[in-house]
Design a protein around this motif. Structure first.
Motif, PDB file in Angstrom:
ATOM      1  N   UNK A 165       0.824  -1.200   0.000  1.00 36.82           N
ATOM      2  CA  UNK A 165       0.000   0.000   0.000  1.00 36.82           C
ATOM      3  C   UNK A 165       0.857   1.249   0.000  1.00 36.82           C
ATOM      4  N   UNK A 166       0.305   2.302  -0.582  1.00 37.29           N
ATOM      5  CA  UNK A 166       0.943   3.597  -0.562  1.00 37.29           C
ATOM      6  C   UNK A 166       0.198   4.483   0.423  1.00 37.29           C
ATOM      7  N   UNK A 167       0.862   5.529   0.864  1.00 36.64           N
ATOM      8  CA  UNK A 167       0.229   6.435   1.804  1.00 36.64           C
ATOM      9  C   UNK A 167      -0.909   7.180   1.124  1.00 36.64           C
ATOM     10  N   UNK A 168      -2.062   7.255   1.778  1.00 34.64           N
ATOM     11  CA  UNK A 168      -3.204   8.003   1.291  1.00 34.64           C
ATOM     12  C   UNK A 168      -3.800   8.764   2.458  1.00 34.64           C
ATOM     13  N   UNK A 169      -4.321   9.939   2.200  1.00 37.74           N
ATOM     14  CA  UNK A 169      -4.925  10.727   3.256  1.00 37.74           C
ATOM     15  C   UNK A 169      -6.385  10.371   3.430  1.00 37.74           C
ATOM     16  N   UNK A 170      -6.970   9.614   2.501  1.00 41.04           N
ATOM     17  CA  UNK A 170      -8.380   9.248   2.620  1.00 41.04           C
ATOM     18  C   UNK A 170      -8.501   7.725   2.680  1.00 41.04           C
ATOM     19  N   UNK A 171      -9.043   7.249   3.789  1.00 44.19           N
ATOM     20  CA  UNK A 171      -9.254   5.819   4.000  1.00 44.19           C
ATOM     21  C   UNK A 171     -10.587   5.608   4.702  1.00 44.19           C
ATOM     22  N   UNK A 172     -11.066   4.378   4.680  1.00 43.65           N
ATOM     23  CA  UNK A 172     -12.272   4.030   5.412  1.00 43.65           C
ATOM     24  C   UNK A 172     -12.021   4.135   6.909  1.00 43.65           C
ATOM     25  N   UNK A 173     -13.014   4.626   7.628  1.00 38.78           N
ATOM     26  CA  UNK A 173     -12.866   4.732   9.068  1.00 38.78           C
ATOM     27  C   UNK A 173     -12.979   3.346   9.722  1.00 38.78           C
ATOM     28  N   UNK A 208      -8.923  -3.767   1.163  1.00 34.20           N
ATOM     29  CA  UNK A 208      -7.894  -3.672   0.144  1.00 34.20           C
ATOM     30  C   UNK A 208      -7.515  -2.206  -0.081  1.00 34.20           C
ATOM     31  N   UNK A 209      -6.561  -1.992  -0.964  1.00 35.74           N
ATOM     32  CA  UNK A 209      -6.216  -0.667  -1.469  1.00 35.74           C
ATOM     33  C   UNK A 209      -5.938   0.313  -0.324  1.00 35.74           C
ATOM     34  N   UNK A 210      -5.112  -0.149   0.639  1.00 39.13           N
ATOM     35  CA  UNK A 210      -4.752   0.704   1.765  1.00 39.13           C
ATOM     36  C   UNK A 210      -5.994   1.241   2.489  1.00 39.13           C
ATOM     37  N   UNK A 211      -6.896   0.305   2.796  1.00 40.74           N
ATOM     38  CA  UNK A 211      -8.123   0.610   3.540  1.00 40.74           C
ATOM     39  C   UNK A 211      -9.064   1.549   2.794  1.00 40.74           C
ATOM     40  N   UNK A 212      -9.039   1.494   1.471  1.00 40.11           N
ATOM     41  CA  UNK A 212     -10.004   2.280   0.694  1.00 40.11           C
ATOM     42  C   UNK A 212     -11.154   1.428   0.177  1.00 40.11           C
ATOM     43  N   UNK A 215     -20.040  -3.983   0.138  1.00 42.03           N
ATOM     44  CA  UNK A 215     -18.778  -3.331  -0.209  1.00 42.03           C
ATOM     45  C   UNK A 215     -18.876  -1.848   0.092  1.00 42.03           C
ATOM     46  N   UNK A 216     -17.728  -1.280   0.408  1.00 43.47           N
ATOM     47  CA  UNK A 216     -17.617   0.147   0.705  1.00 43.47           C
ATOM     48  C   UNK A 216     -16.324   0.622   0.071  1.00 43.47           C
ATOM     49  N   UNK A 217     -16.417   1.589  -0.837  1.00 49.40           N
ATOM     50  CA  UNK A 217     -15.259   2.020  -1.615  1.00 49.40           C
ATOM     51  C   UNK A 217     -15.086   3.525  -1.539  1.00 49.40           C
ATOM     52  N   UNK A 218     -13.893   3.970  -1.144  1.00 54.10           N
ATOM     53  CA  UNK A 218     -13.511   5.374  -1.221  1.00 54.10           C
ATOM     54  C   UNK A 218     -12.876   5.592  -2.593  1.00 54.10           C
ATOM     55  N   UNK A 219     -13.624   6.178  -3.520  1.00 55.69           N
ATOM     56  CA  UNK A 219     -13.117   6.384  -4.878  1.00 55.69           C
ATOM     57  C   UNK A 219     -12.065   7.486  -4.914  1.00 55.69           C
ATOM     58  N   UNK A 220     -12.291   8.514  -4.136  1.00 55.33           N
ATOM     59  CA  UNK A 220     -11.344   9.623  -4.037  1.00 55.33           C
ATOM     60  C   UNK A 220     -11.591  10.304  -2.706  1.00 55.33           C
ATOM     61  N   UNK A 221     -10.895  11.364  -2.460  1.00 57.49           N
ATOM     62  CA  UNK A 221     -11.083  12.072  -1.199  1.00 57.49           C
ATOM     63  C   UNK A 221     -12.503  12.611  -1.070  1.00 57.49           C
ATOM     64  N   UNK A 222     -13.200  12.756  -2.203  1.00 57.38           N
ATOM     65  CA  UNK A 222     -14.534  13.352  -2.187  1.00 57.38           C
ATOM     66  C   UNK A 222     -15.638  12.376  -2.580  1.00 57.38           C
TER      67      UNK A 222
END
Length: 730
Positions: free
Chosen positions: A27-35, A508-512, A564-571
């Motif tokens: 995983x790479x660092x991301x500022x937006x992830x699932x809580x 997956x995807x760094x908790x996204x 499923x729960x997906x963070x597509x982007x920060x918004x």
């Protein structure tokens, strides 16, 4: 299991096996992830992704900001759940596990708890959803962990506790069509470092959805909590809650129809709305006391409630002189309507004492004792009604009356032992003993019929076997085999469930991306079909005897739940859940009896092999999408769209053709076709976080969704509603 389901399940499990062990390392660092969502599904605070139980959660802020005040509205986006309301009562149905009687009269297959205490009181789920921390929906048998035995699952309504950390206050005002006004408020006040008080209230009023003014609301509730924590080893929360349900309630529902396109207004009332009055008041006291001892955490949950219910409904006067919902004469016709009074005081008490292992103990264990008792006195009478056959009015003194008492006790335990760090085994057991004592006067009001007492008893041992395996840091595979049981009155065989589940939980995807799936198979014995058409016999003097039919069947249910729960982007955020269900009976055995004696004239029938259970749609799919637009100054606007597809299902297993108007097909009136429903909202949030306003439209297509059909009375979900909620917090 059908081939597409098998293929889909293989894909889901394959993703877990392939990516589970690598999801956290590449995983790479991301500022937006699932809580991280913390639940108490297994009686301890834990990340929901680490719990080997299918769990869905609804947060408190979602409930408040979207104007959700009852379970019917709260659970509509839980794909494997349906809610069937009747007046101020409701039955929660998960995976087709339906109740066999009117809600409130019998214990549901799905238990509802309030802050850990089970309740079957009127109004639970109708009032009380305010100042909530969250609602948890657990699927499958939970008897080795929970106070009340429940085959279908558990719905945990968890309100916010007092905190001594700081002063807090919040409130909301909601206005909408049908003259809706919903007001909520909360104050949390620390007294000192050890003591805090939290007070919250709700008031909800709106006009009726029905043309006769029924399906309205005039409800109030207040909750007062006292929290005390003198040391790290002891904490206690004492709660008093008052609720009142007024207005006219749902009454006898709506005029039956086959297809909503065939009628001008599906929400057309059946009766004179002025004959209906709802008045249910409940006082409830409960506590949560926790001691941290040397060997484990000891918890005591006492609860006591007292309810007074006096409802007036439209009862029919029949041409044979009888009065009420039904007549024993199959040729009797309606003459007129008048108010029928239902007076039902009720007392409910429960006590749970359990000991659980410390968080740092090498294995997880819990052992507990549970006692529950409900005493319900019921009177039915009518005033100022005279008619053919010398029918006279009745009063409370000459009413049909009955007293029902349901004591139950249980002992349960659940142990999860780690064989290695990544592999755990769970063993659980529960012994339950249920009793039912029913005393009542037989015959019509004022007849002086004999007093009859019936006593019933049943007991059962249930067990749980489970395995958990960590595929990686963010993936877990689990297998569960457990049993469930439900006491059935009148000496009929108890209902028994054997449940087999296999599930996987992944991030997956760094908790996204969160992807969970559960495949299940239920083997249900003595499934109580409930209301079945009657047979009639006549003696030489022309008296009519109604032999009530009772249907029992073994049922097989299997299916798949995926969320499923997906963070597509920060918004951008996307949620998708899917449930597939196959629910059929092997066969139905119908017996006919009069006053508890089976009829020699009407032998048992064996019918309907393979018939689909009611309230069991084959497919249910829910999709939600939202995008947050950031405005100057840090404010934001977030539109949200939710679409729900449900395939065809039946409201009642055996609809009675006599209950619908001549020429109408009862089966079609009883059928809810496959349909889509959609909601939308637009939320403005101030940068300070101190206030926001949410505008919404629910049931955009104005679909008349059938969610109940009892004695020809059609129940419908609310029509299109719209409004806005202003929420403030300090």
């Amino acid at each position: 299991m059908k081939k597409p389901i098998v293929l889909f399940l293989m894909v889901v499990f394959g993703l877990g096996l392939v990516f589970g062990s690598t999801a956290s390392t590449n995983a790479e660092e991301n500022v937006f992830t699932l809580e991280e969502v913390t639940v108490t599904a297994d009686k301890r605070e834990q990340n929901v992704q680490k719990v080997a139980i299918p769990v869905q959660t609804i947060s408190g802020y979602e409930l408040t900001e979207n104007g959700i005040v009852d379970l019917e509205d709260a659970l509509k986006n839980v794909s494997n759940a349906l809610v069937s309301p009747a007046g101020e009562e409701m039955t929660v149905i998960i995976r087709g596990m339906d109740n066999d009687s009117m809600p409130g009269d019998s214990f549901s297959q799905v238990a509802v708890t309030v802050d850990g205490s089970f309740s079957n009181s009127w109004g639970v789920g109708t009032t009380g959803i305010y100042d909530m921390q969250r609602i948890e929906v657990l699927t499958g048998p939970q008897g080795t962990l929970y106070s009340r035995n429940s085959s279908g699952g558990v719905v945990n309504m968890i309100s916010n506790d007092p905190t001594s950390e700081k002063f807090e206050a919040s409130g909301s005002v909601e206005k909408g069509n049908y003259n809706l006004l919903n007001v909520q408020g909360m104050i949390n006040a620390p007294v000192n470092d050890e003591l805090a008080i939290r007070a919250a209230f709700i008031s909800t009023v709106h006009d009726g959805y029905s043309t006769n003014g029924l399906s309205d609301a005039d409800d109030r509730s207040m909750r007062l909590k006292l929290g005390y924590k003198p040391s790290e080893d002891f904490s206690g929360v004492l709660t008093y809650e008052y609720s009142k349900i007024g207005g006219k309630s749902q009454g006898d529902g709506y005029v039956a129809f086959e297809d909503e396109d065939d009628v001008d207004n599906p929400w057309t009332g059946k009766s004179d709305g002025d004959l209906f009055t709802s008045n249910t008041r409940t006082d409830r006291f409960y506590a949560n006391l926790v001691w941290n001892t040397a060997i484990g955490e000891l918890t005591f949950l006492p609860s006591y409630s007292k309810t007074f219910r006096h409802n007036i409904q439209a009862g029919w006067l029949w041409s044979d002189g009888s009065f009420g919902f039904m007549s024993q004469d199959p040729f009797a016709v309606h003459v007129t309507q008048a108010g029928e009074h239902f007076v039902s005081p009720q007392k409910e008490q429960s006590y749970e004492l359990r000991m659980a292992s410390h968080e740092d103990f090498f294995m997880k264990w819990i052992v507990g004792l549970y006692y529950y008792e409900r005493t319900w006195r019921d009177k039915i009478f009518h005033k100022d009604v005279w008619g053919p056959a010398g029918l006279t009015a009745s009063t409370e003194d000459t009413a049909i009356w009955g007293i029902r008492n349901n004591p139950s006790w249980a002992a349960f335990t659940n142990i999860t032992y780690p064989l290695v760090e990544t592999f755990r085994v769970t063993l659980g057991g529960r012994y339950t003993e249920d009793k039912e004592n029913i005393t009542g006067a037989s015959g019509p009001p004022g007849s002086g019929g004999p007093i009859v007492t019936n006593r019933y008893k049943s007991d059962h041992f249930d067990y749980k076997l489970g395995l958990e395996y960590d595929l990686g840091e963010n993936s877990m595979l689990w297998i569960d085999h457990s049993t469930g049981y439900k006491h059935v009155m009148a000496n009929r065989a108890s209902q028994e469930l054997k449940s087999y589940q296999v599930g996987i939980k992944n991030r997956f995807m760094n908790n996204r991306l969160q992807l969970n799936a559960t495949a299940f198979y239920y083997d249900y014995s003595n499934f109580d079909i409930g209301r079945v058409n009657s047979e009639y016999d006549y003696d030489e003097e022309g008296n009519v005897y109604e032999y009530s039919g009772q249907g029992i069947g073994d049922a097989n249910l299997y299916g798949l739940d995926v969320s499923s729960d997906l963070i597509l982007s920060e918004a951008d955020r996307l949620n998708l859940s899917l449930s597939y269900l196959s629910a059929e009976v092997d066969e139905v055995v119908i017996t006919y009896s009069y006053q508890g004696v089976e009829s020699p004239k009407f032998p048992p029938d064996i019918v309907d092999k393979g018939k689909t259970l009611n309230n069991a749609p084959e497919w249910s799919i829910v999709g939600q999408y939202e995008h947050r637009f950031t405005l100057p100054g840090g404010n934001s606007i977030t539109p949200n769209v939710s679409v729900h597809y449900t395939s065809k299902y039946f409201c009642e297993f055996y609809p009675n053709a006599r209950d619908v108007p001549p020429g109408m097909d009862a089966e079609k009136a009883n059928t809810e076709p496959g349909h889509y429903m959609a909601d939308a909202s637009l939320n403005f949030r101030h940068s300070s976080g101190k206030w926001n306003i949410n505008a919404y439209v629910k049931n955009i297509t104005n679909h008349a969704e059938k969610n109940g059909f009892m004695r020809g009375d059609l129940r419908l979900a609310p029509p299109r509603t719209w409004g806005a909620v202003l929420s403030v917090r300090y």
